[in-house]
Design a protein around this motif. Structure first.
Motif, PDB file in Angstrom:
ATOM      1  N   MET A 262      34.574   9.411  -5.373  1.00  0.00           N
ATOM      2  CA  MET A 262      35.877   8.748  -5.315  1.00  0.00           C
ATOM      3  C   MET A 262      35.751   7.365  -4.680  1.00  0.00           C
ATOM      4  N   ALA A 263      34.995   7.284  -3.592  1.00  0.00           N
ATOM      5  CA  ALA A 263      34.792   5.992  -2.936  1.00  0.00           C
ATOM      6  C   ALA A 263      34.065   5.028  -3.866  1.00  0.00           C
ATOM      7  N   GLY A 264      33.102   5.553  -4.641  1.00  0.00           N
ATOM      8  CA  GLY A 264      32.404   4.715  -5.606  1.00  0.00           C
ATOM      9  C   GLY A 264      33.339   4.180  -6.668  1.00  0.00           C
ATOM     10  N   MET A 265      34.216   5.035  -7.185  1.00  0.00           N
ATOM     11  CA  MET A 265      35.180   4.576  -8.187  1.00  0.00           C
ATOM     12  C   MET A 265      36.161   3.581  -7.578  1.00  0.00           C
ATOM     13  N   ALA A 266      36.482   3.774  -6.292  1.00  0.00           N
ATOM     14  CA  ALA A 266      37.408   2.855  -5.627  1.00  0.00           C
ATOM     15  C   ALA A 266      36.813   1.462  -5.510  1.00  0.00           C
ATOM     16  N   PHE A 267      35.620   1.351  -4.919  1.00  0.00           N
ATOM     17  CA  PHE A 267      35.084   0.000  -4.716  1.00  0.00           C
ATOM     18  C   PHE A 267      34.589  -0.624  -6.010  1.00  0.00           C
ATOM     19  N   SER A 268      34.205   0.222  -6.981  1.00  0.00           N
ATOM     20  CA  SER A 268      33.786  -0.331  -8.266  1.00  0.00           C
ATOM     21  C   SER A 268      34.953  -0.984  -8.991  1.00  0.00           C
ATOM     22  N   ASN A 269      36.160  -0.553  -8.653  1.00  0.00           N
ATOM     23  CA  ASN A 269      37.345  -1.112  -9.298  1.00  0.00           C
ATOM     24  C   ASN A 269      38.180  -1.962  -8.346  1.00  0.00           C
ATOM     25  N   SER A 270      37.624  -2.309  -7.207  1.00  0.00           N
ATOM     26  CA  SER A 270      38.214  -3.321  -6.315  1.00  0.00           C
ATOM     27  C   SER A 270      37.052  -4.212  -5.882  1.00  0.00           C
ATOM     28  N   GLN A 271      36.387  -3.904  -4.781  1.00  0.00           N
ATOM     29  CA  GLN A 271      35.171  -4.626  -4.413  1.00  0.00           C
ATOM     30  C   GLN A 271      34.789  -4.251  -2.994  1.00  0.00           C
ATOM     31  N   ILE A 272      33.516  -4.461  -2.657  1.00  0.00           N
ATOM     32  CA  ILE A 272      33.047  -4.343  -1.283  1.00  0.00           C
ATOM     33  C   ILE A 272      33.430  -5.594  -0.506  1.00  0.00           C
ATOM     34  N   CYS A 273      33.252  -5.533   0.819  1.00  0.00           N
ATOM     35  CA  CYS A 273      33.577  -6.679   1.676  1.00  0.00           C
ATOM     36  C   CYS A 273      32.377  -6.990   2.569  1.00  0.00           C
ATOM     37  N   ILE A 274      32.631  -7.587   3.728  1.00  0.00           N
ATOM     38  CA  ILE A 274      31.517  -8.189   4.464  1.00  0.00           C
ATOM     39  C   ILE A 274      30.639  -7.197   5.230  1.00  0.00           C
ATOM     40  N   ALA A 275      31.083  -5.973   5.467  1.00  0.00           N
ATOM     41  CA  ALA A 275      30.157  -5.001   6.062  1.00  0.00           C
ATOM     42  C   ALA A 275      28.987  -4.768   5.110  1.00  0.00           C
ATOM     43  N   HIS A 276      29.277  -4.760   3.814  1.00  0.00           N
ATOM     44  CA  HIS A 276      28.207  -4.621   2.830  1.00  0.00           C
ATOM     45  C   HIS A 276      27.391  -5.900   2.709  1.00  0.00           C
ATOM     46  N   ALA A 277      28.051  -7.036   2.765  1.00  0.00           N
ATOM     47  CA  ALA A 277      27.306  -8.299   2.701  1.00  0.00           C
ATOM     48  C   ALA A 277      26.297  -8.370   3.847  1.00  0.00           C
ATOM     49  N   MET A 278      26.727  -8.009   5.040  1.00  0.00           N
ATOM     50  CA  MET A 278      25.843  -8.048   6.207  1.00  0.00           C
ATOM     51  C   MET A 278      24.804  -6.929   6.145  1.00  0.00           C
TER      52      MET A 278
END
Length: 388
Positions: free
Chosen positions: A245-261
């Protein structure tokens, strides 16, 4: 307008792997790692595929944080074998390699770094893609992202195309039951970070919100249980579903800076992905609260954390995340990862460069530049509250 992309078929629950007995085709290439071969999981999958009448070949050389070299090796195997199904079996690394191979097998004229959201790939002329996650965290089984490490440039390539969303994803809770506690924690925290960042992303929408909120609730409730008792099958199944579910959520919105870092840290210091993004999550929430406190407060409300106003609710969410990290014995600051400060500071500019180039920077609710990133990296190393 926003286009949502989801797998055509999602198979869930006990005995979900039985779906493989009904698969139609001639040849299946299973892309996995040596651990799953040694545990007999790859052979279990191969046996089910053979029952369906498919010829099977197993590529088992996927490594953690997979490299461009491994992708190239797997592509050569695919071109030699000629599969009509490519199957990613394992954690995010195996499924990311499977997605990359799927593209380059179909399009031998493309280079790996030409996989991009706006590129017309024209896939599914030769094969289809099926993903089977054995961990509960990355969400790679349902996303259109591919993360491959360029070992020469020491960077993580963030590739993406809606065409690489799997035709079929199979979620069988028996597979993650063998995960050790540390891997259970790392992958579960990855799912939590996906869901929270999806909920505050600039590109969020009603559908991603619903999936993200449900995933957040499940991770908070069931991750400690699965960490304490790997054979708690209710917790395993709930976490497995929440990660997707989390994968479908961010795949259809986007990650933010915790992932960038986290991607930057992982590329330069070889920190496992879930651990590297989760260690930054509380600090990035504190940073983003200036513009997104209302969204974080809604998450706090869903979790029943209390609080009189949005600022207090956001603070309680940050503390609840830190308490969850303690409960699963995860690091609370970068220094806890065993990285020497001198080594960290020597690579600070590189860390900032990599974070700045991430798509997570673009979708983050609050603008972040080089100076802000540099301070965030230092604050997260020291464990200081973010107050700028």
């Amino acid at each position: 307008m926003w286009e949502l992309t989801l797998p055509r078929t999602l198979v869930i629950g006990e005995d979900a792997l039985d779906y493989l007995r009904c698969l139609r085709g001639k040849r299946a290439l299973v892309i996995t790692d040596r651990t799953l071969v040694s545990l007999g999981v790859a052979e279990r999958i191969a046996s089910l595929l053979k029952e369906a009448g498919l010829e099977v070949r197993i590529f088992d050389r996927v490594e953690p944080e997979p490299s461009r070299r491994v992708v190239e090796e797997a592509v050569r195997v695919a071109r030699d074998f000629g599969p009509d199904w490519i199957i990613g079996l394992g954690g995010g690394s195996c499924m990311d390699v499977a997605k990359a191979v799927f593209v380059l097998y179909e399009r031998p004229d493309l280079a790996l770094d030409e996989i991009a959201p706006l590129a017309e790939l024209g896939l599914r002329k030769k094969a289809r893609l099926l993903n089977i996650p054995t961990t509960s965290g990355t969400g790679s089984e349902v996303t259109w992202a591919i993360v491959i490490t360029d070992e020469h440039e020491q960077r993580k390539m963030e590739l993406a195309s809606r065409e690489v969303v799997a035709d079929v994803a199979i979620l069988d809770p028996s597979l993650p039951a063998s995960m050790p506690p540390r891997l259970t924690a790392d992958t579960g925290l990855d799912a939590l970070t996906h869901a929270i960042e999806a909920y505050v992303s600039k590109w969020r929408n009603d559908f991603s919100d619903a999936l993200a909120l449900w995933a957040i609730r499940i991770v908070f409730k069931h991750l400690p249980r699965a960490y304490r008792d790997g054979q708690d099958m209710e917790a395993r199944e709930k976490l497995h579903n929440a990660a997707t579910m989390a994968g479908m959520a961010f795949s259809n919105s986007q990650i933010c800076i915790a992932h960038a870092m986290g991607h930057a840290l992982g590329a330069l210091f070889k920190v496992p992905h879930g651990r590297s993004v989760a260690v930054f999550l509380p600090y990035t929430i504190e940073y983003n609260a200036q513009v997104a406190a209302d969204r974080y407060a809604e998450i706090a409300d869903i979790l029943g954390l209390g609080g009189e106003d949005i600022d207090e609710k956001t603070a309680r969410l940050v503390e609840a995340i830190r308490e969850l990290l303690r409960e699963v014995e995860a690091p609370l600051k970068v220094a806890d990862l065993g990285i020497r400060r001198s080594d960290y500071e020597a690579k600070l500019e590189d860390l900032v460069d990599r974070a700045m180039s991430s798509t997570g920077t673009v979708a983050n609710p609050r603008d972040v530049g080089r100076q802000e990133y540099a301070r965030l990296f230092i604050y997260a190393y020291e464990g200081r509250s973010v107050d700028f």
